[in-house]
Design an enzyme around this catalytic site. Structure first.
Site, PDB file in Angstrom:
ATOM      1  N   HIS A 225      -5.218   1.937   7.033  1.00 33.63           N
ATOM      2  CA  HIS A 225      -3.787   2.214   6.874  1.00 33.63           C
ATOM      3  C   HIS A 225      -3.255   2.736   8.199  1.00 33.63           C
ATOM      4  O   HIS A 225      -3.988   3.410   8.949  1.00 33.63           O
ATOM      5  CB  HIS A 225      -3.539   3.309   5.817  1.00 33.63           C
ATOM      6  CG  HIS A 225      -3.797   2.886   4.418  1.00 33.63           C
ATOM      7  ND1 HIS A 225      -4.447   3.683   3.506  1.00 33.63           N
ATOM      8  CD2 HIS A 225      -3.481   1.752   3.754  1.00 33.63           C
ATOM      9  CE1 HIS A 225      -4.525   3.063   2.338  1.00 33.63           C
ATOM     10  NE2 HIS A 225      -3.950   1.887   2.466  1.00 33.63           N
TER      11      HIS A 225
ATOM     12  N   CYS B 114      -2.869  11.560   3.670  1.00 33.22           N
ATOM     13  CA  CYS B 114      -3.117  10.592   2.580  1.00 33.22           C
ATOM     14  C   CYS B 114      -2.800  11.203   1.219  1.00 33.22           C
ATOM     15  O   CYS B 114      -2.445  10.477   0.291  1.00 33.22           O
ATOM     16  CB  CYS B 114      -4.576  10.178   2.544  1.00 33.22           C
ATOM     17  SG  CYS B 114      -5.179   9.414   4.026  1.00 33.22           S
TER      18      CYS B 114
ATOM     19  N   GLU C 220       0.820  -1.217   0.000  1.00 32.35           N
ATOM     20  CA  GLU C 220       0.000   0.000   0.000  1.00 32.35           C
ATOM     21  C   GLU C 220       0.855   1.268   0.000  1.00 32.35           C
ATOM     22  O   GLU C 220       0.422   2.335   0.435  1.00 32.35           O
ATOM     23  CB  GLU C 220      -0.922  -0.010   1.218  1.00 32.35           C
ATOM     24  CG  GLU C 220      -1.951  -1.137   1.219  1.00 32.35           C
ATOM     25  CD  GLU C 220      -3.119  -0.881   0.280  1.00 32.35           C
ATOM     26  OE1 GLU C 220      -3.706   0.203   0.338  1.00 32.35           O
ATOM     27  OE2 GLU C 220      -3.434  -1.768  -0.532  1.00 32.35           O
TER      28      GLU C 220
HETATM   29  O1  SUG Z   1      -7.610   3.356  -0.493  1.00 31.22           O
HETATM   30  N1  SUG Z   1     -10.305   5.613  -0.595  1.00 31.22           N
HETATM   31  C1  SUG Z   1      -8.883   5.383  -0.389  1.00 31.22           C
HETATM   32  C2  SUG Z   1      -8.375   6.295   0.676  1.00 31.22           C
HETATM   33  C3  SUG Z   1      -6.873   6.195   0.816  1.00 31.22           C
HETATM   34  C4  SUG Z   1      -6.365   6.913   2.011  1.00 31.22           C
HETATM   35  N2  SUG Z   1      -4.966   6.836   2.047  1.00 31.22           N
HETATM   36  C5  SUG Z   1      -4.192   6.770   3.178  1.00 31.22           C
HETATM   37  N3  SUG Z   1      -4.706   6.448   4.320  1.00 31.22           N
HETATM   38  N4  SUG Z   1      -2.942   6.954   3.055  1.00 31.22           N
HETATM   39  C6  SUG Z   1      -8.610   3.921  -0.019  1.00 31.22           C
HETATM   40  O2  SUG Z   1      -9.394   3.364   0.763  1.00 31.22           O
HETATM   41  C7  SUG Z   1     -12.430   5.372  -1.774  1.00 31.22           C
HETATM   42  C8  SUG Z   1     -12.910   5.258  -3.203  1.00 31.22           C
HETATM   43  C9  SUG Z   1     -14.400   5.219  -3.335  1.00 31.22           C
HETATM   44  O3  SUG Z   1     -15.080   4.641  -2.498  1.00 31.22           O
HETATM   45  O4  SUG Z   1     -14.938   5.761  -4.335  1.00 31.22           O
HETATM   46  C10 SUG Z   1     -10.942   5.071  -1.638  1.00 31.22           C
HETATM   47  O5  SUG Z   1     -10.383   4.356  -2.432  1.00 31.22           O
END
Ligand code: SUG
Length: 450
Positions: free
Chosen positions: A252, A374, A177
């Site tokens: 995460h 993020c 990730e």
């Molecule tokens: O991978 N959300 C992302 C958010 C990532 C956050 N990143 C960190 N914590 N570094 C994920 O879950 C949502 C997409 C949607 O539902 O349309 C999404 O992918």
């Protein structure tokens, strides 16, 4: 010998024109909650640009990673949709709307997940090592790896300084990730550091897993990164995320802890045996960096896990400012929570390097589970490396103004998942991205440009 100067540069993802809420990320409670709500891509992109400008104004080098091509027609073809682009979108919308949404996701905006990057002062060959993440735990994110790799290779093209690795093999064993589960500590950015890699599961050893939500990052992926990037294994600590925290929405580790230089801000439920993790980090910091690691623990009484996830307090950025103190760049949601406010007030009043807090409005991103930490990939670079990278992606006042105009010209202010099949959206998105590569001077990076 003159001392080499290093700085930490934040690479933020520009939100793409198809930013939408499709509820794609199982285990990410904000994404699950906002699924099928309408989004505002224009506002989302402007919010993220405003945050970048704020960091730039604090004197922190700020750069940009462009959004990916969406809808991603090549992946829809690869999974069996055929005919003209319009046909493909219509068929996918009719028979597999979730897959259409996955091919349209603007998730590349969360660049903390884009890659793992090791600064040259931490690698044996003294190169900056970059590995785009395979993100194979989630279908809509697994399609990012190839384009991310291409973009990073374009920006960091000078092979005297930069070494790129292809994303780790996809599949259950090496689920990666990116930097969202990695924290680097050091006396200063340019001094050799120590590294904390958090993982949710081990593919080869048995560990306790969350009951409800997926553990995304594997230990084996992080171990592979340490080998590939020629990191010193004695300066690396692997720690398991607490399964109960993952079940509470901590998908995460950057949702539950954040570090910067010699400071660590964490929730007591961040890890399995958090006390031992912190003790080991402190010892490593003393042994290798000859410096105390200043730690600030937040208990569940001060901030229950649910409130930590709701406010994303630990998803703040912590940055070292020009005055050599640290600033907390916190989401507005943390300003609106009494419990988070108490934690911040106590943090600022205590003996830590964090002296100021700035709140940012990233609500469009937050509704998909993405806070300040993020949306940025941290890359520590020496002055020579900073000069050797592609300069067109470094944010300046004129570039900021140009990007605001670009967003205002091309982005819609309302998008519902049902709109994703609209072939005009594909055309709009491609012409916006085509223009962006010219603005950033990046050359062709998208499949439709090659
Ligand atoms: O991978 N959300 C992302 C958010 C990532 C956050 N990143 C960190 N914590 N570094 C994920 O879950 C949502 C997409 C949607 O539902 O349309 C999404 O992918």
């Amino acid at each position: 010998m003159a001392r080499i100067n290093y700085r930490e540069c934040n690479f933020d993802g520009i939100v793409g024109p198809t930013h939408n809420y499709a509820g794609l990320a199982y285990g990410n409670t904000a994404s699950m909650k906002h699924g099928l709500h309408p989004s505002n891509p224009r506002e989302a992109a402007l919010q993220s640009l405003a945050k970048m400008r704020m960091l730039m104004q604090l004197g922190i080098p700020q750069a940009i990673l462009p959004p990916h091509e969406r809808p991603y027609i090549p992946v829809l073809r690869r999974i069996g949709f055929s005919g003209s682009n319009t046909n493909i979108l219509t068929q996918a919308h009719r028979s597999a709307p979730q897959l259409l949404a996955a091919s349209c996701s603007a998730a590349s905006m969360w660049t903390a997940n884009a890659a793992n990057v090791t600064p040259s002062c931490d690698s044996e060959d003294q190169h900056v090592h970059l590995s785009a993440a395979n993100l194979c735990s989630q279908a809509h994110r697994s399609i990012e790896a190839k384009t991310t790799e291409r973009i990073l290779r374009n920006i960091f093209a000078d092979d005297r300084f930069f070494t790129h690795h292809t994303p780790l093999p996809s599949g259950l064993t090496f689920a990666d990730e990116g930097a969202a589960n990695h924290t680097r500590f050091s006396a200063q950015y340019g001094a050799k550091g120590i590294h904390l890699f958090a993982y949710g599961r081990s593919a080869l050893a048995r560990n306790q897993l969350p009951h409800q939500f997926p553990a995304r990052q594997t230990l084996e992926a992080s171990q592979a990164i340490v080998r590939l990037h020629q990191m010193d294994p004695t300066r690396v600590l692997f720690a398991q995320q607490l399964p109960e925290a993952i079940d509470a929405g901590v998908f995460h580790n950057d949702v539950i802890s954040v570090g910067n230089e010699n400071f660590f801000f964490y929730h007591e439920h961040a890890f399995v045996n958090t006390a031992q993790v912190v003790k080991d980090l402190k010892e490593m910091m003393q042994r290798h960096c000859h410096r105390d690691l200043v730690c600030y623990k937040v208990t569940k009484e001060a901030l229950p896990l649910e409130e930590a996830v709701k406010t994303y307090l630990f998803n703040s950025q912590i940055v070292t400012t020009a005055t050599d103190t640290m600033a907390l760049i916190a989401p507005q949601e943390a300003q609106e929570s009494e419990a988070a406010q108490r934690v911040i007030t106590n943090l600022l009043a205590s003996n830590t390097p964090v002296k100021t807090v700035h709140y940012v409005n990233l609500r469009q991103s937050m509704h998909n589970g993405g806070g300040p930490a993020c949306v940025r990939l941290r890359i520590v670079l020496s002055d020579a490396e900073l000069q050797a990278m592609h300069q067109g992606v470094l944010l300046t006042d004129p570039l900021y103004e140009q990007l605001v105009q670009w967003v205002t010209k091309h982005y819609r202010d309302r998008l519902h998942p049902d709109d994703l099949a609209d072939s005009h959206l594909l055309d709009e998105s491609r012409s916006a991205l085509d223009e962006l590569t010219v603005i950033l001077g990046l050359g062709p990076v998208y499949d439709f440009q090659l």
